[in-house]
Design a protein around this motif. Structure first.
Motif, PDB file in Angstrom:
ATOM      1  N   CYS A  88       0.828  -1.212   0.000  1.00  0.00           N
ATOM      2  CA  CYS A  88       0.000   0.000   0.000  1.00  0.00           C
ATOM      3  C   CYS A  88       0.862   1.262   0.000  1.00  0.00           C
ATOM      4  O   CYS A  88       1.901   1.303   0.644  1.00  0.00           O
ATOM      5  CB  CYS A  88      -0.911   0.002   1.223  1.00  0.00           C
ATOM      6  SG  CYS A  88      -2.074  -1.367   1.249  1.00  0.00           S
ATOM      7  N   ASP A 110      -1.832   2.555  -5.110  1.00  0.00           N
ATOM      8  CA  ASP A 110      -1.407   3.940  -4.949  1.00  0.00           C
ATOM      9  C   ASP A 110      -2.430   4.833  -5.639  1.00  0.00           C
ATOM     10  O   ASP A 110      -3.060   4.421  -6.623  1.00  0.00           O
ATOM     11  CB  ASP A 110      -0.014   4.179  -5.551  1.00  0.00           C
ATOM     12  CG  ASP A 110       0.657   5.413  -4.985  1.00  0.00           C
ATOM     13  OD1 ASP A 110       1.527   5.274  -4.100  1.00  0.00           O
ATOM     14  OD2 ASP A 110       0.313   6.534  -5.408  1.00  0.00           O
ATOM     15  N   SER A 111      -2.590   6.061  -5.134  1.00  0.00           N
ATOM     16  CA  SER A 111      -3.570   6.979  -5.720  1.00  0.00           C
ATOM     17  C   SER A 111      -3.030   7.727  -6.924  1.00  0.00           C
ATOM     18  O   SER A 111      -3.789   8.392  -7.640  1.00  0.00           O
ATOM     19  CB  SER A 111      -4.037   7.986  -4.659  1.00  0.00           C
ATOM     20  OG  SER A 111      -2.936   8.744  -4.195  1.00  0.00           O
ATOM     21  N   SER A 115      -5.954   3.720  -6.553  1.00  0.00           N
ATOM     22  CA  SER A 115      -7.062   3.968  -5.624  1.00  0.00           C
ATOM     23  C   SER A 115      -6.540   4.623  -4.358  1.00  0.00           C
ATOM     24  O   SER A 115      -5.364   4.484  -4.011  1.00  0.00           O
ATOM     25  CB  SER A 115      -7.744   2.640  -5.265  1.00  0.00           C
ATOM     26  OG  SER A 115      -8.733   2.828  -4.260  1.00  0.00           O
ATOM     27  N   ASP A 116      -7.415   5.311  -3.659  1.00  0.00           N
ATOM     28  CA  ASP A 116      -7.117   5.747  -2.301  1.00  0.00           C
ATOM     29  C   ASP A 116      -6.950   4.502  -1.431  1.00  0.00           C
ATOM     30  O   ASP A 116      -7.809   3.601  -1.452  1.00  0.00           O
ATOM     31  CB  ASP A 116      -8.263   6.610  -1.772  1.00  0.00           C
ATOM     32  CG  ASP A 116      -8.057   7.018  -0.328  1.00  0.00           C
ATOM     33  OD1 ASP A 116      -8.470   6.240   0.570  1.00  0.00           O
ATOM     34  OD2 ASP A 116      -7.479   8.089  -0.083  1.00  0.00           O
ATOM     35  N   ASN A 160      -7.104   3.826   1.823  1.00  0.00           N
ATOM     36  CA  ASN A 160      -8.116   3.543   2.846  1.00  0.00           C
ATOM     37  C   ASN A 160      -9.409   3.020   2.221  1.00  0.00           C
ATOM     38  O   ASN A 160     -10.041   2.104   2.761  1.00  0.00           O
ATOM     39  CB  ASN A 160      -8.395   4.800   3.672  1.00  0.00           C
ATOM     40  CG  ASN A 160      -7.293   5.096   4.668  1.00  0.00           C
ATOM     41  OD1 ASN A 160      -7.252   4.531   5.746  1.00  0.00           O
ATOM     42  ND2 ASN A 160      -6.374   5.979   4.291  1.00  0.00           N
ATOM     43  N   GLN A 212      -9.571   1.402  -0.653  1.00  0.00           N
ATOM     44  CA  GLN A 212      -9.294   0.079  -1.198  1.00  0.00           C
ATOM     45  C   GLN A 212      -9.230  -0.983  -0.096  1.00  0.00           C
ATOM     46  O   GLN A 212      -9.685  -2.107  -0.280  1.00  0.00           O
ATOM     47  CB  GLN A 212      -7.989   0.096  -1.993  1.00  0.00           C
ATOM     48  CG  GLN A 212      -7.697  -1.173  -2.770  1.00  0.00           C
ATOM     49  CD  GLN A 212      -8.776  -1.494  -3.790  1.00  0.00           C
ATOM     50  OE1 GLN A 212      -9.257  -0.607  -4.488  1.00  0.00           O
ATOM     51  NE2 GLN A 212      -9.167  -2.761  -3.873  1.00  0.00           N
TER      52      GLN A 212
END
Length: 395
Positions: free
Chosen positions: A226, A249-250, A277-278, A280, A282
Motif C-alpha cells: 500500500c 497507490d492513488s 485507488s485511495d 483507505n 481500497q
C-alpha cells in the motif's frame, strides 16, 4: 558581521550543538541582516556562541553552521562539508548493487536546508533555507567537480520554502535535462525514476534497507503493498519470488512508472496487479470482498508534519493499521511505517497496540525498521530521525 543576541538562559541548546535557534529565544539583533546572511550568535553577556544563517521571516530564525569562532565560513567551508558528505556514502555507492542514495541530508550533514540525491549519473537537489539558497553556486560547482554528473535538477518545490520567503523551483541547474526515466540500481534491482515530475526528489531511497529486509520474508507469499509509489517494496518482493503482489497507490504516474519498472526487471505481470485507488478506500473494499493476504506493507505519507498534528495523525495511523490487520491471515506480517518526525517509536507502538485492540488481534513486534546510513542522525539533532517502522506478526 552582525551580532544576534540571545535572551538570558537561552544558550543551553546552542552549547549542546543543536543547530536551530527559534525567534522567541532572540533578545536583540544589532543591525538589519538580510535573510540568509551569516551572523554571529552571542549570549546575553555578548560572548560568542556560533555562526549561522539568519532569517527574520522564519520561526527558526538562525540555523547554526559553526561553533569555532576562529573558523571562517567561506567557499572552502561549504566545499569541505560537501566533500565530507559525499565521501561518507562511498560504501553504499561502491558495493556494485546500488548507484542511488542520499548524498547530503540537510542539518544531519552540517548543511542546513540542503538535500541532495544521486540517481546514477544525475543529481536532484532540494533547497529549503535562504542561506543555503545563497550558497548554491558554490555547492553546485563542488558537486560537478566531485561527481561529474550529467545533470543537476532543482526540485525545491516544498511548500515549506514559503516560511523562508522563497518561491518554489522545479528547474534544471546544470547539464542537459534528465530523461523522462533515469535508470538506477538499488539492491541489484532496476528502477526508472522521473526526477522532474516524481514526488519529493523523485524516489524514496530512505527505504532501501527496509525493502531488502522485508523481501526475505516474502517467498511464496501473497503480498499487499500500500502507498506503493513506483514499486520499491513491490519489486523487492517479486525479486524474492513472492507468490503474488498487489500494489495500491492513488497516483496514476506512480502506477505507470511501477509497471514500467516491472518490465525493466523482466518480472512479468502474471503474479502482479496494480490498483489506482485511495488506500483507505481500497482496504475497506478488500474487507468487503473477504480478501486476505500473508504480508501487508503500509508506508503512508507524513500524517504528522508537526507536534500539533500528532493527535489527529495518531487516529489516522490507528485506523489505517486496524484495516491492515483485519486483512491478514493468522500469523501474517504487517510492515508498517511512519515518516512523521513528530511521532516517536514508543508513540507509534502505542498506536499499533490500540489498532490491534480495535481489530481484535494479537500483535508481536518482531523487528524495528529505521532509516539507512545515508540518512544519518546527528547526535545533537535528534529531529533528523524521522523514519520508523515495525514488522509485526499478527494473530
Amino acid at each position: 558581521m552582525i551580532d544576534v543576541i540571545l535572551k538570558k538562559g537561552k544558550e543551553k541548546a546552542v552549547l549542546q550543538r543543536h543547530p536551530w535557534v527559534f525567534s522567541g529565544a532572540i533578545e536583540h539583533v544589532k543591525g538589519k541582516p538580510a535573510n540568509g546572511e551569516i551572523i554571529r550568535l552571542v549570549d546575553a553577556k555578548k560572548s560568542f556562541l556560533a555562526y549561522g544563517f539568519y532569517n527574520a521571516q522564519s520561526r527558526v530564525a538562525v540555523r547554526l553552521l559553526e561553533w569555532d569562532e576562529d573558523t571562517t565560513i567561506n567557499d572552502d567551508w561549504f566545499r569541505n562539508k560537501v566533500r565530507m558528505a559525499v565521501a561518507s556514502r562511498s560504501a553504499i555507492l561502491n558495493d556494485g548493487q546500488t548507484d542511488t542514495c542520499r548524498l547530503i541530508f540537510s542539518e544531519s550533514d552540517y548543511l542546513p536546508g540542503l538535500i541532495t540525491d544521486k540517481y546514477a549519473d544525475h543529481l536532484a537537489v532540494q533547497v529549503l533555507t535562504t542561506g543555503m539558497q545563497n550558497a548554491m553556486p558554490i555547492i553546485i560547482d563542488e558537486l560537478t567537480q566531485l561527481l561529474k554528473p550529467k545533470s543537476i535538477f532543482d526540485k525545491s518545490d516544498a511548500a515549506s520554502r514559503a516560511h523562508e520567503g522563497l518561491d518554489t523551483i522545479n528547474a534544471l541547474l546544470y547539464g542537459t535535462p534528465p530523461p523522462a526515466l533515469v535508470l538506477v540500481k538499488e539492491n541489484g534491482i532496476t528502477y526508472g525514476i522521473n526526477i522532474a515530475e516524481g514526488q519529493k526528489s523523485g524516489f524514496y531511497c530512505d527505504q532501501r534497507d527496509n525493502r531488502h529486509i522485508l523481501a526475505r520474508h516474502t517467498k511464496g507469499k501473497k503480498v499487499l503493498d500500500c502507498f506503493c509509489y513506483t514499486g520499491g517494496f513491490t519489486l523487492n518482493c517479486l525479486s524474492n519470488q513472492a507468490a503474488s503482489v498487489t500494489s495500491v497507490d492513488s497516483s496514476a504516474l506512480a502506477i505507470e512508472t511501477l509497471q514500467e519498472n516491472i518490465r525493466l526487471n523482466n518480472f512479468g505481470e502474471a503474479n502482479h496487479s496494480a490498483i489506482k485507488s485511495d488506500v483507505n478506500v481500497q482496504l475497506r473494499k478488500f474487507k468487503e470482498d473477504n480478501e486476505k493476504f500473508d504480508i501487508i506493507v503500509l508506508d503512508p505519507p507524513k500524517y504528522a508534519p508537526s507536534r500539533s498534528a500528532l493527535d489527529r495523525a495518531s487516529r489516522a495511523y490507528k485506523d489505517l493499521n486496524r484495516l491492515g490487520m483485519q486483512l491478514l491471515n493468522s500469523g501474517g506480517l504487517l510492515a508498517t511505517f511512519s515518516c512523521s518526525g513528530a511521532m516517536d517509536m514508543e508513540t507509534f507502538k502505542q498506536v499499533l497496540a490500540w489498532a490491534a485492540l480495535d481489530a481484535g488481534k494479537q500483535v508481536q513486534f518482531i523487528y524495528q525498521f529505521t532509516q539507512p546510513e545515508d540518512h544519518p542522525v546527528r547526535a545533537s539533532f535528534p529531529e533528523g530521525e524521522y523514519l520508523k517502522g515495525l514488522l509485526c506478526r499478527v494473530w
